[in-house]
Design an enzyme around this catalytic site. Structure first.
Site, short mmCIF file in Angstrom:
data_model
loop_
_atom_site.label_atom_id
_atom_site.label_comp_id
_atom_site.label_asym_id
_atom_site.label_seq_id
_atom_site.Cartn_x
_atom_site.Cartn_y
_atom_site.Cartn_z
N ASP A 273 -4.51 -10.61 -15.85
CA ASP A 273 -5.67 -11.40 -15.71
C ASP A 273 -6.83 -11.28 -16.60
OD1 ASP A 273 -7.06 -13.36 -14.36
OD2 ASP A 273 -5.73 -13.12 -12.71
N ASP B 1 -1.61 -1.21 -4.00
CA ASP B 1 -1.96 -0.56 -5.09
C ASP B 1 -0.86 -0.66 -6.10
OD1 ASP B 1 -0.05 1.46 -3.92
OD2 ASP B 1 -1.89 2.11 -2.66
N ASP C 23 0.79 -1.09 0.06
CA ASP C 23 0.15 0.05 -0.15
C ASP C 23 1.06 1.29 0.03
OD1 ASP C 23 -1.86 2.21 0.42
OD2 ASP C 23 -2.10 1.55 2.51
N ASN D 278 -0.51 4.62 -0.11
CA ASN D 278 -0.93 5.57 0.48
C ASN D 278 -1.78 5.65 1.77
OD1 ASN D 278 -3.02 4.33 -0.55
ND2 ASN D 278 -4.10 5.82 -1.83
N HIS E 226 -3.64 -17.21 -4.93
CA HIS E 226 -4.46 -16.63 -3.89
C HIS E 226 -5.86 -17.15 -3.76
CE1 HIS E 226 -6.31 -16.39 -7.94
NE2 HIS E 226 -7.28 -15.67 -7.57
O1 TEU Z 1 -11.07 -19.22 -9.56
C1 TEU Z 1 -11.48 -20.34 -9.98
C2 TEU Z 1 -11.91 -21.39 -9.00
O2 TEU Z 1 -12.25 -22.47 -9.35
C3 TEU Z 1 -11.98 -21.13 -7.88
O3 TEU Z 1 -13.44 -21.26 -7.12
C4 TEU Z 1 -11.35 -21.81 -6.87
O4 TEU Z 1 -11.29 -23.21 -7.16
C5 TEU Z 1 -11.87 -21.56 -5.55
O5 TEU Z 1 -11.38 -20.25 -5.04
C6 TEU Z 1 -10.75 -22.50 -4.64
O6 TEU Z 1 -11.70 -22.96 -3.50
C7 TEU Z 1 -10.85 -18.17 -10.22
C8 TEU Z 1 -10.20 -16.88 -9.62
O7 TEU Z 1 -8.73 -17.47 -9.50
C9 TEU Z 1 -10.83 -16.77 -8.21
O8 TEU Z 1 -10.03 -15.88 -7.35
C10 TEU Z 1 -12.20 -16.31 -8.57
O9 TEU Z 1 -12.75 -16.09 -7.16
C11 TEU Z 1 -12.97 -17.09 -9.39
O10 TEU Z 1 -12.17 -17.67 -10.53
C12 TEU Z 1 -14.20 -16.50 -9.91
O11 TEU Z 1 -13.65 -15.43 -10.71
CA CA Z 2 -3.53 2.03 -1.31
#
Ligand code: TEU
Ligand code: CA
Length: 559
Positions: free
Chosen positions: A98, A29, A21, A23, A329
Site C-alpha cells: 500500500d 502481525d 495474531d 504472539n 477494509h
Molecule cells: O480510503 C479513502 C477513502 O475515500 C475513504 O475515506 C473511504 O471512502 C471511506 O473510508 C469510506 O467511508 C483510503 C483508505 O482505504 C482508508 O482506509 C483510509 O482511511 C483513507 O484512505 C485515508 O488514508
Molecule cells: Ca500480534
C-alpha cells in the site's frame, strides 16, 4: 487489448491488524500472515495486496505513516517482512504494498520539522496557509468530519488534512517531496515487491489557490470534490511517478480513486499513457448513500448496481482496465450489503463471487469474503475502533444531538469496522485469531462461520471460490471476453453474455430471495455446458427457460 499477468490474476487483500495474531497481543502481525500462506495458496489467489505495515501511531490503523521505510513494531520487523516476501515468492505469490502518499502521519519526521517554523526546509512538504478572517483558510471538510484545516500555534498558520488531524496532506507541488516519494517507492521495488495499491491517489493534486468549494463535503458529490479530486496536475504527477519510479520494474499498480468517472478512468488506465494499470472506482459503493453522504442510508437496488457495472464494463471495454470489488477494509461486508446474510448467506456469498469473477477486469477478494463473513452489530459505541465512525458519532450525537439509535443503525450498515473484525479461523475463543484479547471484538457468529469449518465442507463458500478461481485460469473468456446484458430490465435477475474468440459464456444471477424465470435469447441453442453453479443443477437441462432459486447463480459455456 493486450494480455497481461495482472489482468489474469486474482488479488487477495490482507488487512494485517485483523488477519492473524502470532504472539497473543491481540493484534494481527506478519508472522501470522506467514502462517496462513498455505491457506491462501490453497484458495488459489495469485497476488496479495497488503494494507499498510509501516511505522505508524495508528490514528487510522496504519494509513497514517510516520516512517515509510520501517515496519510497525506491532506487526514485526523488517526481517519478518523480508521473510514474508521470500515465503510468498517461493509459493509463486506476488506482493503489492500500500502506498499512502496523499498524506503522512503528523508524527513523520518531515512534519515534525515542517511545523517548527515558516522557513524550515521541510515547511513546503505540507500545505500551510494563513487563516481567513480569523478562521480556516477555506470551507473544505475532512472526509473524517469537521474542517479539513487544523490551526497550529507555533507559526500561527493552518495545515490541510483531508483525513484525520493526524494525517496532514503532503504538498505535491513541491518537487523535492515528489523525489522523496519516488526514492521511497524504489526502496521497496528494489526489495522485490510486485506493485503498489495507491491510497486516494487522485487526491494529490489540489486546485490552484485552494478556493472555497460550493459544496464543502464534495467528496462523493462533485462539484465540491473537484477541488481536490482529479485535480489539475494529477495526470502529470502519475506520469512522472511512472517514469521516475515504476518504469523498468515488471509491477502492477492500482490507484484508489474516490469520485472518478469512466472518462477520467480511461485517462488513468489507458496503456499508452503510463499512469496506473487500473483504478478502484467508487460509483457502485455510493449507490446506497443519500444526499447526506454515506451515513444517509438508502436501499441498494440491483438495477442501479447493474446500470453502474454495465457503464464501467462498456466504458473500459476497449481501453483501460477494470478492478472488480464489492468490499474491502473501508466497506461493509458484501453479503450483508448486496444480498442476504441470513437464511441465504452461503448462496448469496457464492452468487456474488460468481458475479465478480465472471466480469471483465481483475477481481479482488477481501479477507474473510471467501468465508462469507458478515457485518457485525456491537451494542455499545465503545466497542468500535474506527476513527471515521467515532468522529462521525461524536459530531452527530454529541455535537448535533442526533438520535443515538438512528446513528448506531447507520454504523451497523456502513461502519468500516464491519469489515475489520478479526478473521474467524476456527470455533475456539476469539475465532482462533488470537490467544489474547483482540483489538476489535470478533463477530459472535464465528462458531458457525470459520475457516476450519469451510475447509472441511466441500460445499462451502471457500471451496466455491477455489473452483471459480481455477475456472478463470482455464477460461480466458472469463478474463478477456466482451460483456453484454441479457434481460436488461429485469428487477431481480442480472444476466449477461461474454464473448471471446468464437466462444460464448452466459451468466445468470438471481439477486433476490424469489424464484424469477430466466429466459435465454432466441439466438442460442437450448443447451450449454454448465461451468459452475451454487445449487445442484442438471448439466443436461434445457435452459431456454430457467426458474432460478433464491440467489442462484449459473454459468454456462454455450455450444
Ligand atoms: O480510503 C479513502 C477513502 O475515500 C475513504 O475515506 C473511504 O471512502 C471511506 O473510508 C469510506 O467511508 C483510503 C483508505 O482505504 C482508508 O482506509 C483510509 O482511511 C483513507 O484512505 C485515508 O488514508
Ligand atoms: Ca500480534
Amino acid at each position: 487489448m493486450s494480455e497481461q499477468w495482472w489482468k489474469e490474476a486474482v488479488i487477495y487483500q490482507i488487512y494485517p491488524r485483523s488477519f492473524m495474531d502470532s504472539n497473543g497481543d491481540g493484534i494481527g502481525d506478519i508472522k501470522g500472515i506467514i502462517s496462513k500462506l498455505d491457506y491462501l495458496k490453497e484458495l488459489g489467489i495469485d497476488v496479495i495486496w497488503l494494507s499498510p505495515v509501516y511505522q505508524s501511531p495508528n490514528d487510522d490503523n496504519g494509513y497514517d505513516i510516520s516512517d515509510y521505510r520501517n515496519i510497525m513494531n506491532e506487526f514485526g520487523t523488517m526481517t519478518d517482512w523480508e521473510r514474508l516476501l521470500e515465503e510468498m515468492h517461493k509459493r509463486g505469490l506476488k506482493l503489492i504494498m500500500d502506498l499512502v502518499v496523499n498524506h503522512s502521519s503528523d508524527e513523520h519526521a518531515w512534519f515534525v520539522e515542517s511545523r517548527k517554523s515558516k522557513d524550515n526546509p521541510y515547511r513546503d512538504y505540507y500545505i500551510w496557509r494563513d487563516g481567513k478572517d480569523g478562521s480556516e483558510p477555506n470551507n473544505w471538510e475532512s472526509c473524517f468530519s469537521g474542517s479539513a484545516w487544523k490551526y497550529d500555534e507555533t507559526t500561527d498558520q493552518y495545515f490541510l488534512h483531508l483525513f484525520s488531524q493526524k494525517q496532514p496532506d503532503l504538498n505535491w507541488e513541491n518537487p523535492k517531496l515528489r523525489e522523496e516519494v519516488y526514492d521511497m517507492m524504489k526502496f521497496w521495488l528494489d526489495k522485490g515487491i510486485d506493485g503498489f495499491r495507491m491510497d486516494v491517489i487522485n487526491f494529490i493534486s489540489k486546485v490552484n489557490g485552494l478556493p472555497d468549494a460550493e459544496q464543502p463535503d464534495g467528496r462523493q458529490y462533485a462539484p465540491g470534490g473537484d477541488y481536490f479530486m482529479n485535480g489539475p496536475k494529477i495526470h502529470d504527477y502519475l506520469q512522472e511517478m511512472h517514469e521516475k519510479a515504476l518504469s523498468g520494474y515488471d509491477v502492477m499498480t492500482v490507484g484508489e480513486m474516490p469520485g472518478v468517472n469512466v472518462e477520467e478512468a480511461k485517462l488513468y488506465t489507458a496503456e499508452e499513457r503510463k499512469e496506473v494499470n487500473m483504478v478502484f472506482q467508487f460509483e457502485h459503493v455510493d449507490l446506497d448513500a443519500g444526499p447526506g453522504g454515506k451515513w444517509d442510508l438508502r436501499p441498494m437496488k440491483m438495477s442501479a448496481l447493474r446500470d453502474s457495472f454495465t457503464k464501467w464494463q462498456k466504458g473500459l471495454e476497449q481501453e483501460g482496465w477494470n478492478s472488480l470489488y464489492l468490499n474491502n477494509h473501508d466497506q461493509p461486508r458484501m453479503v450483508s450489503r448486496f444480498a442476504n446474510d441470513k437464511e441465504y448467506r452461503v448462496e448469496s456469498a457464492k452468487m456474488l463471487a460468481t458475479f465478480l469473477h465472471t466480469l471483465k477486469g481483475t477481481p479482488y477478494i477481501y479477507q474473510g469474503e471467501e468465508l462469507g463473513m458478515t457485518n457485525v452489530k456491537f451494542d455499545s459505541i465503545d466497542d468500535y475502533q474506527d476513527i471515521e465512525t467515532l468522529n462521525m458519532y461524536r459530531e452527530k450525537v454529541i455535537g448535533n444531538g442526533e438520535d443515538h439509535d438512528k446513528v448506531m443503525e447507520s454504523i451497523y450498515v456502513k461502519g468500516r469496522d464491519n469489515a475489520r473484525t478479526p478473521i474467524q479461523w476456527d470455533d475456539t475463543e476469539h475465532g482462533g485469531f488470537t490467544t489474547g484479547e483482540p483489538w476489535l471484538k470478533v463477530n459472535p457468529n464465528y462458531k458457525e462461520i470459520n475457516a476450519k469449518q469451510a475447509m472441511a465442507d466441500p460445499d462451502s463458500v471457500f471451496h466455491y471460490y477455489r473452483k471459480l478461481i481455477g475456472l478463470r485460469k482455464e477460461n480466458p473468456i472469463m478474463v478477456y471476453g466482451s460483456y453484454d446484458l441479457i434481460m436488461p430490465d429485469h428487477d431481480q435477475i442480472y444476466a449477461y453474455r461474454r464473448q471471446y474468440e468464437g466462444q460464448t459464456m452466459i451468466v445468470m444471477l438471481n439477486f433476490s430471495g424469489d424464484t424469477p424465470v430466466f429466459k435465454l435469447p432466441a439466438d442460442f441453442e437450448s443447451k450449454g455446458e454448465l461451468l459452475i453453479s451454487n445449487y445442484d443443477a442438471n448439466a443436461e437441462e434445457d435452459i431456454r427457460e430457467v426458474e432460478l432459486r433464491p440467489y442462484e447463480a449459473r454459468v454456462y459455456i454455450m455450444k
